[in-house]
Design a protein around this motif. Structure first.
Motif, PDB file in Angstrom:
ATOM      1  N   ARG A  77       0.832  -1.205   0.000  1.00  0.00           N
ATOM      2  CA  ARG A  77       0.000   0.000   0.000  1.00  0.00           C
ATOM      3  C   ARG A  77       0.867   1.255   0.000  1.00  0.00           C
ATOM      4  O   ARG A  77       0.610   2.200  -0.759  1.00  0.00           O
ATOM      5  CB  ARG A  77      -0.922  -0.010   1.215  1.00  0.00           C
ATOM      6  N   ALA A  78       1.877   1.279   0.861  1.00  0.00           N
ATOM      7  CA  ALA A  78       2.735   2.462   0.944  1.00  0.00           C
ATOM      8  C   ALA A  78       3.508   2.673  -0.354  1.00  0.00           C
ATOM      9  O   ALA A  78       3.599   3.800  -0.860  1.00  0.00           O
ATOM     10  CB  ALA A  78       3.688   2.333   2.122  1.00  0.00           C
ATOM     11  N   LEU A  79       4.073   1.610  -0.903  1.00  0.00           N
ATOM     12  CA  LEU A  79       4.836   1.733  -2.146  1.00  0.00           C
ATOM     13  C   LEU A  79       3.956   2.212  -3.291  1.00  0.00           C
ATOM     14  O   LEU A  79       4.416   2.911  -4.194  1.00  0.00           O
ATOM     15  CB  LEU A  79       5.484   0.398  -2.496  1.00  0.00           C
ATOM     16  N   ARG A  80       2.686   1.862  -3.245  1.00  0.00           N
ATOM     17  CA  ARG A  80       1.748   2.271  -4.301  1.00  0.00           C
ATOM     18  C   ARG A  80       1.264   3.703  -4.129  1.00  0.00           C
ATOM     19  O   ARG A  80       1.124   4.438  -5.108  1.00  0.00           O
ATOM     20  CB  ARG A  80       0.538   1.324  -4.289  1.00  0.00           C
ATOM     21  N   ASP A  81       1.007   4.139  -2.890  1.00  0.00           N
ATOM     22  CA  ASP A  81       0.260   5.366  -2.660  1.00  0.00           C
ATOM     23  C   ASP A  81       1.096   6.581  -2.275  1.00  0.00           C
ATOM     24  O   ASP A  81       0.643   7.719  -2.459  1.00  0.00           O
ATOM     25  CB  ASP A  81      -0.784   5.139  -1.561  1.00  0.00           C
ATOM     26  N   VAL A  82       2.290   6.382  -1.711  1.00  0.00           N
ATOM     27  CA  VAL A  82       3.081   7.515  -1.231  1.00  0.00           C
ATOM     28  C   VAL A  82       3.472   8.413  -2.395  1.00  0.00           C
ATOM     29  O   VAL A  82       3.839   7.944  -3.473  1.00  0.00           O
ATOM     30  CB  VAL A  82       4.329   7.015  -0.473  1.00  0.00           C
ATOM     31  N   ARG A  83       3.384   9.719  -2.164  1.00  0.00           N
ATOM     32  CA  ARG A  83       3.710  10.703  -3.186  1.00  0.00           C
ATOM     33  C   ARG A  83       4.743  11.698  -2.649  1.00  0.00           C
ATOM     34  O   ARG A  83       4.896  11.881  -1.442  1.00  0.00           O
ATOM     35  CB  ARG A  83       2.447  11.471  -3.618  1.00  0.00           C
ATOM     36  N   SER A  84       5.424  12.367  -3.560  1.00  0.00           N
ATOM     37  CA  SER A  84       6.432  13.354  -3.194  1.00  0.00           C
ATOM     38  C   SER A  84       5.845  14.405  -2.254  1.00  0.00           C
ATOM     39  O   SER A  84       4.732  14.890  -2.464  1.00  0.00           O
ATOM     40  CB  SER A  84       6.972  14.042  -4.452  1.00  0.00           C
ATOM     41  N   GLY A  85       6.597  14.735  -1.215  1.00  0.00           N
ATOM     42  CA  GLY A  85       6.164  15.723  -0.240  1.00  0.00           C
ATOM     43  C   GLY A  85       5.417  15.159   0.941  1.00  0.00           C
ATOM     44  O   GLY A  85       5.132  15.893   1.898  1.00  0.00           O
ATOM     45  N   ASP A  86       5.104  13.868   0.930  1.00  0.00           N
ATOM     46  CA  ASP A  86       4.335  13.272   2.014  1.00  0.00           C
ATOM     47  C   ASP A  86       5.134  13.208   3.312  1.00  0.00           C
ATOM     48  O   ASP A  86       6.347  12.954   3.311  1.00  0.00           O
ATOM     49  CB  ASP A  86       3.897  11.854   1.654  1.00  0.00           C
ATOM     50  N   ILE A  87       4.429  13.423   4.421  1.00  0.00           N
ATOM     51  CA  ILE A  87       4.965  13.161   5.753  1.00  0.00           C
ATOM     52  C   ILE A  87       4.508  11.773   6.156  1.00  0.00           C
ATOM     53  O   ILE A  87       3.308  11.479   6.189  1.00  0.00           O
ATOM     54  CB  ILE A  87       4.478  14.208   6.760  1.00  0.00           C
ATOM     55  N   LEU A  88       5.466  10.897   6.431  1.00  0.00           N
ATOM     56  CA  LEU A  88       5.183   9.508   6.788  1.00  0.00           C
ATOM     57  C   LEU A  88       5.248   9.346   8.302  1.00  0.00           C
ATOM     58  O   LEU A  88       6.076   9.965   8.962  1.00  0.00           O
ATOM     59  CB  LEU A  88       6.185   8.572   6.123  1.00  0.00           C
ATOM     60  N   MET A  89       4.397   8.482   8.861  1.00  0.00           N
ATOM     61  CA  MET A  89       4.342   8.316  10.305  1.00  0.00           C
ATOM     62  C   MET A  89       4.264   6.844  10.697  1.00  0.00           C
ATOM     63  O   MET A  89       3.438   6.098  10.183  1.00  0.00           O
ATOM     64  CB  MET A  89       3.132   9.057  10.869  1.00  0.00           C
ATOM     65  N   ALA A  90       5.161   6.446  11.598  1.00  0.00           N
ATOM     66  CA  ALA A  90       5.129   5.123  12.214  1.00  0.00           C
ATOM     67  C   ALA A  90       5.569   5.281  13.672  1.00  0.00           C
ATOM     68  O   ALA A  90       5.738   6.406  14.156  1.00  0.00           O
ATOM     69  CB  ALA A  90       6.035   4.154  11.461  1.00  0.00           C
ATOM     70  N   HIS A  91       5.723   4.164  14.383  1.00  0.00           N
ATOM     71  CA  HIS A  91       6.013   4.204  15.811  1.00  0.00           C
ATOM     72  C   HIS A  91       7.220   3.338  16.164  1.00  0.00           C
ATOM     73  O   HIS A  91       7.578   2.421  15.422  1.00  0.00           O
ATOM     74  CB  HIS A  91       4.807   3.707  16.615  1.00  0.00           C
ATOM     75  N   LEU A  92       7.774   3.620  17.320  1.00  0.00           N
ATOM     76  CA  LEU A  92       8.875   2.815  17.844  1.00  0.00           C
ATOM     77  C   LEU A  92       8.322   1.675  18.700  1.00  0.00           C
ATOM     78  O   LEU A  92       8.752   1.424  19.817  1.00  0.00           O
ATOM     79  CB  LEU A  92       9.830   3.688  18.664  1.00  0.00           C
ATOM     80  N   GLY A  93       7.356   0.973  18.122  1.00  0.00           N
ATOM     81  CA  GLY A  93       6.761  -0.177  18.797  1.00  0.00           C
ATOM     82  C   GLY A  93       5.316   0.047  19.174  1.00  0.00           C
ATOM     83  O   GLY A  93       4.990   1.011  19.860  1.00  0.00           O
ATOM     84  N   ILE A  94       4.427  -0.834  18.701  1.00  0.00           N
ATOM     85  CA  ILE A  94       3.003  -0.793  19.026  1.00  0.00           C
ATOM     86  C   ILE A  94       2.659  -2.035  19.845  1.00  0.00           C
ATOM     87  O   ILE A  94       2.904  -3.170  19.405  1.00  0.00           O
ATOM     88  CB  ILE A  94       2.155  -0.734  17.747  1.00  0.00           C
ATOM     89  N   TRP A  95       2.087  -1.828  21.019  1.00  0.00           N
ATOM     90  CA  TRP A  95       1.818  -2.944  21.933  1.00  0.00           C
ATOM     91  C   TRP A  95       0.856  -3.966  21.329  1.00  0.00           C
ATOM     92  O   TRP A  95       1.005  -5.174  21.525  1.00  0.00           O
ATOM     93  CB  TRP A  95       1.218  -2.414  23.234  1.00  0.00           C
ATOM     94  N   SER A  96      -0.142  -3.512  20.598  1.00  0.00           N
ATOM     95  CA  SER A  96      -1.218  -4.405  20.173  1.00  0.00           C
ATOM     96  C   SER A  96      -0.906  -5.185  18.899  1.00  0.00           C
ATOM     97  O   SER A  96      -1.598  -6.161  18.595  1.00  0.00           O
ATOM     98  CB  SER A  96      -2.500  -3.600  19.961  1.00  0.00           C
TER      99      SER A  96
END
Length: 276
Positions: A213-232
């Motif tokens: 999904r990310a490789l398909r949808d990400v576009r120039s200028g996007d701010i990407l967000m993830a976490h340093l570990g998700i408990w669930s």
């Protein structure tokens, strides 16, 4: 030979090394400063931190600089994400050239605007002694909460954090954003395609699906967000998705920058830093 003497291979090496050292001292542009036609802005919020060393390994391997938004959240090991246990990890990221910003100290969610002036808000922390309880805060109280995490970041990294913050969950209102901006903090969310999905259930969305999904949808200028570990999430997103994602985006011609270089925030950062 015209000079009447030979130049040994070792001498040539020392000469070339000297030129390189001189160029660096003279301010030759580092690799990170090269032109970037398709920039992306990779950001991480804190979490349980178990994957933090692995995230750092991937970023180092690919030469990627990120922006970390930090709160003092519970961790699987140590005394919280901004505690002493993790302070060396933060300091090492600063030495690598990453940027940092506040995610509030106790990961305090904006819940609702309250009527009247001065501005007041219903909030709820997910960490700390008041976790899970609704409270009423003034704008000044919320700004103090942002500043508390920023002060700790500077203490553990030795580097002033950016005058930016990210509200937990990205939850805000126009009134809330106006109030926090008035006390010196500009909010940063993320792009629709920049939600990288590590908060989603592994049973409903696989790592492979998140990567595709990310490789398909990400576009120039996007701010990407993830976490340093998700408990669930049972099947951790990082580093399983992070490594292939960074490599795949680079193959598509994207490059990575920190939020210090984002056109929406550069003037704000420069203005705020000039006032210090």
């Amino acid at each position: 030979m015209a000079s009447g003497r030979s130049i040994t291979r070792g001498a040539r090496f020392r000469w070339a090394s000297g030129l390189l050292a001189f160029a660096l001292l003279a301010g030759a542009a580092p690799v990170q400063a090269q032109s970037c036609d398709k920039p992306l802005y990779l950001t991480f919020d804190t979490g349980h931190m178990e994957v933090a060393p692995l995230v750092a390994d991937v970023l180092r391997q690919h030469g990627v600089k990120a922006t970390f938004f930090a709160a003092h959240e519970p961790t699987r090991s140590g005394d919280g994400s901004l505690g002493e246990h993790w302070s060396a990890w933060w300091k090492a990221r600063a030495a690598e050239g990453h940027e940092f910003a506040s995610h509030t100290w106790d990961h305090v969610y904006w819940r609702a605007d309250l009527p009247g002036e001065p501005a007041r808000f219903k909030v709820r922390a997910s960490a700390g002694e008041e976790a899970g309880r609704d409270r009423t805060w003034t704008a000044a109280q919320y700004c103090d909460e942002i500043a508390r995490a920023a002060r700790r970041l500077q203490q553990v990294t030795g580097k002033p954090p950016l005058p930016l913050f990210r509200a937990p969950g990205g939850k805000t209102s126009p009134k809330f954003l106006a109030a926090t901006r008035a006390c010196g903090w500009e909010h940063v969310g993320w792009s629709p395609a920049g939600f990288l999905g590590d908060e989603l259930s592994s049973e409903s969305v696989s790592n492979r699906e998140l990567l595709d999904r990310a490789l398909r949808d990400v576009r120039s200028g996007d701010i990407l967000m993830a976490h340093l570990g998700i408990w669930s999430r049972k099947d951790p997103w990082a580093p399983a998705v992070l490594g292939p994602l960074v490599a795949g985006l680079k193959q598509r011609g994207f490059c990575f920058r920190t939020l210090r270089e984002h056109p929406r925030y550069t003037a704000w950062i420069a203005e705020r830093e000039a006032k210090k």
